[in-house]
Design an enzyme around this catalytic site. Sequence first.
Site, short mmCIF file in Angstrom:
data_model
loop_
_atom_site.label_atom_id
_atom_site.label_comp_id
_atom_site.label_asym_id
_atom_site.label_seq_id
_atom_site.Cartn_x
_atom_site.Cartn_y
_atom_site.Cartn_z
N HIS A 1 0.79 -1.21 0.08
CA HIS A 1 0.11 -0.13 0.01
C HIS A 1 0.96 1.31 -0.01
O HIS A 1 2.07 1.30 0.49
CB HIS A 1 -0.83 0.13 1.27
CG HIS A 1 -1.93 1.09 1.23
ND1 HIS A 1 -1.80 2.43 1.58
CD2 HIS A 1 -3.30 1.17 0.66
CE1 HIS A 1 -2.89 2.92 1.57
NE2 HIS A 1 -3.97 2.24 0.64
N ASP B 1 -8.00 -4.85 -0.39
CA ASP B 1 -8.54 -5.70 -1.68
C ASP B 1 -8.29 -6.99 -1.33
O ASP B 1 -8.92 -7.88 -2.04
CB ASP B 1 -7.94 -4.92 -2.64
CG ASP B 1 -8.34 -3.57 -3.03
OD1 ASP B 1 -9.49 -3.21 -2.62
OD2 ASP B 1 -7.41 -2.86 -3.46
#
Length: 451
Positions: A326, A387
């Site tokens: 991320h 996700d």
Amino acid sequence: MKEKFLVYKLSETIKNTSKIESQLFEQFNVKRGLRNADHTGVLVGLTKIGDVLGYERLDDGSLKPIAGKLLYRGIDIEELVHNAQKEQRTGFEETIYLLLSGSLPDKEELRDFSRLLCESMALEKQTKIAIMELEGHDVMNILARTVLEMYTYDSLPDDTSRDNLMRQSIDLIAKFPAIIAYAYNMLSHSAKGKSLHIRHPHEDFSIAENFLYMMKGSGGYTELDVRVLDLAMIIHAEHGGGNNSTFTVRVTSSTGTDTYSSIAAGIGSLKGPLHGGANLQVGKMLKHLADEIKNWTDVNEIDAYLQRILNKEVFDQKGLIYGIGHAVYTVSDPRAMLLKEMAYKLAQEKGREKEYNFLNLLEERAIHAVVNRKNARTKKQVCANVDFYSGFVYDMIGLPKEVYTPLFAMSRIVGWCAHRIEELNFDDRRIIRPAYKNIGQLMSFTPLKDR
């Protein structure tokens, strides 16, 4: 044929006209993708709405990885989620109130606000007809088109006063679930030949339950399905001003444009596979891994196959393990951790513990593979992002892939509206106008007769 060749000829020019040498970005100190050299975001604004914490900057300028935190108006989302779960209630409505107003509602305010949202959920007759008549093959496209059409039904579409901004925000937030559910049902009817269902929302249902009811009907979901979807909506509602779609909403809002145009722009941004469509990529990858890895408990087999992905030998040959890493979070993504908690409970209810255990092991080995990757340009602590688990959760609830990204929009519309309101109401605001350095060569004009 002549027209097709002309298009081809013009498209070939892109190879040269769009070529920009990498060293020029360093030469002119341009932050590609608005990212600093250490991959942190370039500071472009101030906000009081949300905050994303994944590292600490030390005195020497280096970054120290820390457990991730996501704050809504200064409140940790873990507190929001766990308190709602402790009281055995949904929390998305409370989250909306918090993000729009800056404070938590009391019982009476929450009851009245929830009722207002439910009363605003039903679509106008013209909107339902437009969704059914124009159809479409992509729910995100239908959502954007419908939002733009709502401009024509608003008696004050261009009014940016505070009360009108709040009215429009609540109306859009409330209507997104119905638009998405109706759009999918119409798509399913026209493309797959399934029966067309247009179910009216219940005024005594939460937003999460109303969405499941409009998608699947009575008896098509469990209480746990509702709670898990509510959680997913809470954790996707806001993520600071730096994410692409929220920044898009702020950029367009800074021009003074109407709410519908600005939100439609945010939808267009979120539709991109590098943003809202990321969980679909994770889903494709996980299915590929489940098919190719014979023993779901064999660490050596898993490690070997993940290395082949990183070497660009298999799957989409891009060398990426989707759902790992991320831009801000390092040690952990709090959204992923909260969703993972409920994913386990849901897997138990659905009899899918084996898949959950495989996903859990994949997460561990994928992080190990990325961190220890050979010839990596930078050694960076990484974690699974939200996700990694969201697609699995949606699949267990029984939601079709066509609504995965729209679900993201159904949640993030809250953050978009909060940021739009802030962008239009803080002192000393200016239109957002970045600069680009032109590195093209000067050319002399040649008259048409001499070309």
